[in-house]
Design a protein around this motif. Structure first.
Motif, short mmCIF file in Angstrom:
data_model
loop_
_atom_site.label_atom_id
_atom_site.label_comp_id
_atom_site.label_asym_id
_atom_site.label_seq_id
_atom_site.Cartn_x
_atom_site.Cartn_y
_atom_site.Cartn_z
N GLY A 258 18.02 41.76 21.07
CA GLY A 258 19.26 42.44 21.43
C GLY A 258 20.40 42.25 20.45
O GLY A 258 20.58 41.19 19.87
N ILE A 259 21.18 43.32 20.30
CA ILE A 259 22.32 43.32 19.39
C ILE A 259 23.61 43.31 20.22
O ILE A 259 23.73 44.08 21.18
N ILE A 260 24.56 42.48 19.84
CA ILE A 260 25.85 42.47 20.52
C ILE A 260 26.96 42.72 19.50
O ILE A 260 26.73 42.68 18.29
N GLU A 261 28.16 42.97 20.01
CA GLU A 261 29.28 43.22 19.11
C GLU A 261 29.54 42.01 18.22
O GLU A 261 29.55 40.88 18.69
N GLY A 262 29.72 42.28 16.95
CA GLY A 262 29.94 41.20 15.98
C GLY A 262 28.65 40.61 15.44
O GLY A 262 28.67 39.59 14.77
N ALA A 263 27.54 41.28 15.71
CA ALA A 263 26.25 40.76 15.23
C ALA A 263 26.23 40.62 13.72
O ALA A 263 25.66 39.67 13.18
N HIS A 264 26.88 41.56 13.02
CA HIS A 264 26.88 41.50 11.55
C HIS A 264 27.65 40.29 11.02
O HIS A 264 27.50 39.91 9.86
N ARG A 265 28.48 39.67 11.90
CA ARG A 265 29.19 38.45 11.51
C ARG A 265 28.48 37.20 12.03
O ARG A 265 28.99 36.10 11.92
N GLY A 266 27.29 37.40 12.64
CA GLY A 266 26.51 36.26 13.11
C GLY A 266 26.55 36.02 14.60
O GLY A 266 25.97 35.05 15.09
N ALA A 267 27.24 36.87 15.36
CA ALA A 267 27.32 36.69 16.81
C ALA A 267 25.94 36.91 17.44
O ALA A 267 25.16 37.75 17.00
N GLY A 268 25.68 36.16 18.52
CA GLY A 268 24.38 36.27 19.18
C GLY A 268 23.28 35.84 18.23
O GLY A 268 23.35 34.80 17.59
N LEU A 269 22.25 36.67 18.14
CA LEU A 269 21.19 36.41 17.18
C LEU A 269 21.51 37.02 15.83
O LEU A 269 20.69 37.01 14.92
N GLY A 270 22.74 37.58 15.71
CA GLY A 270 23.12 38.22 14.46
C GLY A 270 22.26 39.44 14.21
O GLY A 270 21.71 40.04 15.12
N ILE A 271 22.16 39.83 12.95
CA ILE A 271 21.33 40.99 12.61
C ILE A 271 20.16 40.57 11.74
O ILE A 271 19.59 41.38 10.99
N LYS A 272 19.78 39.30 11.86
CA LYS A 272 18.68 38.77 11.06
C LYS A 272 17.42 39.60 11.18
O LYS A 272 16.72 39.83 10.19
N PHE A 273 17.13 40.08 12.38
CA PHE A 273 15.85 40.75 12.60
C PHE A 273 15.89 42.24 12.31
O PHE A 273 14.88 42.92 12.44
N LEU A 274 17.07 42.76 11.93
CA LEU A 274 17.14 44.20 11.67
C LEU A 274 16.36 44.60 10.42
O LEU A 274 16.06 45.77 10.23
N ARG A 275 16.01 43.63 9.57
CA ARG A 275 15.16 43.96 8.42
C ARG A 275 13.83 44.55 8.87
O ARG A 275 13.19 45.30 8.15
N HIS A 276 13.44 44.24 10.12
CA HIS A 276 12.14 44.70 10.61
C HIS A 276 12.16 46.16 11.04
O HIS A 276 11.10 46.72 11.36
N ILE A 277 13.34 46.79 11.08
CA ILE A 277 13.34 48.23 11.36
C ILE A 277 13.75 49.03 10.14
O ILE A 277 13.93 50.24 10.22
N GLU A 278 13.90 48.35 9.00
CA GLU A 278 14.23 49.08 7.77
C GLU A 278 13.11 50.02 7.37
O GLU A 278 13.32 51.03 6.72
N ARG A 279 11.87 49.69 7.73
CA ARG A 279 10.72 50.52 7.37
C ARG A 279 10.38 51.56 8.43
O ARG A 279 9.51 52.39 8.22
N THR A 280 10.98 51.46 9.61
CA THR A 280 10.60 52.36 10.69
C THR A 280 11.01 53.80 10.38
O THR A 280 12.00 54.05 9.70
N GLY A 281 10.23 54.73 10.91
CA GLY A 281 10.56 56.14 10.69
C GLY A 281 11.61 56.63 11.66
O GLY A 281 12.49 57.41 11.31
N VAL A 282 11.52 56.18 12.93
CA VAL A 282 12.38 56.69 14.00
C VAL A 282 13.03 55.51 14.71
O VAL A 282 12.40 54.48 14.93
N LEU A 283 14.31 55.67 15.08
CA LEU A 283 15.01 54.65 15.87
C LEU A 283 15.23 55.16 17.28
O LEU A 283 15.72 56.28 17.47
N LEU A 284 14.87 54.35 18.25
CA LEU A 284 15.11 54.66 19.65
C LEU A 284 16.24 53.78 20.16
O LEU A 284 16.11 52.55 20.23
N PHE A 285 17.38 54.40 20.50
CA PHE A 285 18.52 53.68 21.06
C PHE A 285 18.33 53.64 22.58
O PHE A 285 18.38 54.69 23.24
#
Length: 336
Positions: free
Chosen positions: A216-243
């Motif tokens: 899960g992503i929360i506000e301020g994730a790019h600044r390290g809040a919550g789990l941050g955005i560390k795992f977003l590298r795993h959707i850099e290769r995905t073709g489609v994003l489901l919000f």
């Protein structure tokens, strides 16, 4: 369950080549025997191999130094020293290799059972038999073997998936993944139950595709809040994003604000993520208060030229139209 490790630093050292031999023929009936020193053997390479059965870099986290053997030295009678065996390191498909000193990408390994020599072994030195000439019939020297390459590497895993599910904590991402695939992610009624990305293979009608559930992503994730955005590298290769949006919980009752929050956090990580085809689904419509607001949010997203898919990941309501859209977009991307 194996611990999920998606980035490691390792040190690799390929083997040195063996020395060439200085030797002269000494046989009973061969007077003045010439040079017959053999060549040294080649040092072993360090080879990375993609293994489809692996989905974590845990093994490399536990062992961070890899060294290949040196080649054997040459011998008399022109005997070639034995080449050293290569050292193979198995890594998951989707592993990116970087040079630790420069940060430069050396190789992006996305093909199953792909082999890549990351550190080359040294060549064997030539024996003195190579250096005999009419003007130099008794060479009393040979070459040393070449040095094997030594490097410090950063290995970064980016999972391969056709569709990546993003949302705030407790939006129902893991429930949806477990409903549409055979994956069994952890599901619980509190935030951040998903601590690592999960993959699931979806077999739908005439299409198979891989879906990734991202923590899960929360506000301020790019600044390290919550789990941050560390795992977003795993959707850099995905073709489609489901919000996946959920308006049943505080403080994420507003689907429009939640959608904007997710877009903002993705864009802070990489603008490429916001340029991917995206699908928006409103989850938990089995809850009466959410069902009352479906029409309002459908009209809201229509004004943004976005089709909203109301679903219930728990009951399965609305999943067929959603899966149809995902399958359609994936097929379209693969055909382009």
């Amino acid at each position: 369950m194996a611990k999920f490790i998606d980035e490691v630093n390792i040190r690799v050292k390929a083997g040195d080549g063996g020395r060439g031999c200085i030797s002269f023929r000494r046989e009973k009936f061969v007077p003045r025997g010439g040079p017959d020193g053999g060549d040294g053997g080649k040092g072993g390479d360090i080879v990375l191999v993609t293994d489809p059965q692996k989905n974590t870099l845990l093994d490399l986290h536990l062992q961070k130094y890899y060294r290949a053997r040196n080649g054997a030295h040459g011998r008399g009678k022109r005997q070639h020293g034995r080449d050293a065996e290569d050292v193979e390191i198995r890594v998951p498909v989707g592993t990116v290799i970087r040079d630790a000193e420069t940060g430069k990408i050396i190789k992006d390994m996305i093909v199953p059972w792909e082999r890549f020599v990351v550190a080359k072994g040294g060549k064997g030195g030539r024996g003195n038999a190579h250096f005999a000439k009419p003007t130099r019939q008794v060479p009393r020297f040979a070459e040393n073997g070449g040095k094997g390459e030594e490097k410090t590497l950063i290995l970064e895993l980016k999972l391969l998936a056709d569709c990546g599910i993003v949302g705030v904590p407790n939006a129902g991402k893991s429930t949806l993944l477990s409903k549409i695939s055979a994956a069994k992610p952890r599901i619980a009624p509190f935030p951040f139950t998903t601590l690592v990305p999960n993959l699931g293979m979806v077999k739908y009608k005439d299409t198979d595709f891989v879906v990734a559930d991202i923590p899960g992503i929360i506000e301020g994730a790019h600044r390290g809040a919550g789990l941050g955005i560390k795992f977003l590298r795993h959707i850099e290769r995905t073709g489609v994003l489901l919000f996946l949006l959920d308006i049943s919980q505080h403080p994420y009752e507003d689907a429009g604000s939640t959608y904007k929050l997710l877009l903002d956090e993705l864009s802070h990580h990489s603008e490429k993520l916001t340029s991917k085809p995206r699908i928006v689904a409103l989850n938990k419509i089995d809850i009466p208060d959410v069902r009352k607001k479906i029409l309002h949010w459908i009209r809201f997203f229509e004004r943004l030229n976005i089709k909203l898919f109301p679903i219930s990941a728990v009951t399965g309501e609305g999943l067929e139209p959603l899966l149809d859209e995902i399958a359609f977009l994936i097929k379209k991307l693969k055909s382009d």
